[in-house]
Design an enzyme around this catalytic site. Sequence first.
Site, short mmCIF file in Angstrom:
data_model
loop_
_atom_site.label_atom_id
_atom_site.label_comp_id
_atom_site.label_asym_id
_atom_site.label_seq_id
_atom_site.Cartn_x
_atom_site.Cartn_y
_atom_site.Cartn_z
N ASP A 158 0.82 -1.21 0.00
CA ASP A 158 0.00 0.00 0.00
C ASP A 158 0.85 1.26 0.00
OD1 ASP A 158 0.98 -0.32 2.52
OD2 ASP A 158 -0.92 -0.02 3.57
N ASP A 169 27.50 11.45 -12.85
CA ASP A 169 26.48 12.06 -13.72
C ASP A 169 25.22 12.15 -12.86
OD1 ASP A 169 24.55 12.72 -15.59
OD2 ASP A 169 25.32 11.38 -17.15
N HIS A 207 27.94 7.47 -27.74
CA HIS A 207 26.72 8.27 -27.60
C HIS A 207 26.89 9.62 -28.29
CE1 HIS A 207 28.49 10.86 -24.44
NE2 HIS A 207 29.01 9.76 -23.93
N HIS A 222 21.61 16.36 -25.80
CA HIS A 222 20.18 16.10 -25.95
C HIS A 222 19.43 17.31 -25.40
CE1 HIS A 222 20.04 15.36 -21.59
NE2 HIS A 222 21.08 14.54 -21.75
N HIS A 262 15.70 14.19 -20.65
CA HIS A 262 15.74 14.05 -22.10
C HIS A 262 14.45 14.68 -22.60
CE1 HIS A 262 18.69 10.38 -21.98
NE2 HIS A 262 19.25 11.52 -21.62
N GLU A 271 28.08 17.05 -23.89
CA GLU A 271 28.64 15.99 -23.04
C GLU A 271 29.46 14.95 -23.79
OE1 GLU A 271 25.72 13.09 -21.64
OE2 GLU A 271 24.13 14.37 -22.45
N TYR A 327 35.52 6.19 -23.34
CA TYR A 327 35.34 5.03 -22.48
C TYR A 327 36.23 3.92 -23.01
CZ TYR A 327 31.32 8.04 -21.94
OH TYR A 327 30.53 9.16 -21.78
#
Length: 465
Positions: free
Chosen positions: A48, A271, A365, A369, A376, A408, A412
């Site tokens: 609940d 981030d 990436h 954005h 986003h 950004e 990596y």
Amino acid sequence: MNSLTELASPIAVDVYRGRRERVLAAMRAQGGGIAVVATAPEVLRNRDADYPFRHDSYFYYLTGFTEPEATLVLNASAQDGEPASILFCREKNAERETWEGFRFGPEAARDAFGFDAAFAIDSLDEELPRLIADRPALYYALGASAEVDAQVRGWLAAVRAQGRSGVRAPEEARNLLPLLDEMRLVKDAHEIAIMRRAGSISAEAHRRAMRACRPGMHEYEIEAELLYTFRRRGAQAPAYGSIVAAGANACVLHYPAGNAIARDGDLILIDAACELDGYASDITRTFPASGLFTPPQRELYDIVLAAQSAAIEATRAGVSFDAPHQAAVKVLSQGLLDTGILDKAKFGTIDDVIGERAFARFYMHRTGHWLGMDVHDAGDYRNADGPRDAQGAREWRTLAAGNALTIEPGLYVRAAEDVPERYWNIGIRIEDDAIVTPNGCELLTREVPVDADEIEALMRESNQD
């Protein structure tokens, strides 16, 4: 009451009323009709206990109203004397307010938020068939919610049941969201002021995390410093799940803050940012757990920072949305060649790297954005009409003053036999929020250091405390 549920200021009321008038004007230009915008449903977490309620962004954009169980109706076919903006919300209920807190109720909400009329939400299914009858079109978020779609079918069925009496259902169902998306893409002064404050709070949180960080800390301990600052400074919540990644975890793009321990020699990628009064911020910083970058870390960090600087320089009204990304890709690609992470014997020039998308192994990436009520945010990235490229993709849209976006870039580098070992498991991203201006952009989040020397200085000051 918190800042989202206090009586709206006259300035804010005018902002929301003005947005509703713009929607009504656009609907009238297309022949009129009725628009329906519901807020988000409450969602059960377990047993609940509900998840914390967060309003629907489109609904809030037009109303400023944050209570659950609410729906906005805009009547672009209203005759003189008929209400054009109508709110349906929960009634006043002293017993429920004892358990759940303050409710405006229809009458107070109408006056506080500038609606023409307001009714109890329990009357929605009775009133909507009457409101949409004999209207040319019904606007809503087509296909966005199975529950809303079913509700609309019920209203239409109720109108069609009166067909023998000469009552007609709307002939068209139109998607309202593209119209609202275009409005939301250009931020007004009211929105930009909130986003500046959100950026400032988030920057303070990052500074606190940098100062607090020590080798031996868990990622979740660092996250706690962020969350503390968000709430202490008045933000309602994180804008998204916080990413706090130590060491190799920084190479996982959406890694959630976990149990890993920050070790001496690790980089920490954070981030994380807050949501303030319905608007998101979005910051990423990468810094050494010990307070000092190693030479390989510093080498890659400076490449990413140079890529961000190139993207910032390319961000201004009148250029393609893709321009900042391409500027960053050029710098990152050259850096991958210069460091030997990409083999020059195989990829001799930067054009080879970009043409074959060899950079995408280490930068997968895009560089930004849209940002706003959603991290986003709403809005297309490509033009709806016009020419297409050789692959059939539509052209990128052109940036306009008032657009809000992130910048950004990142690198990596996972451990791999064909990558120099000194760069293994280094993940770096640097992200700031920007408002596009006619001649450039305004960065909203630079109250937290971005230069490597400044980051080390900030952490050195903390270690001396």
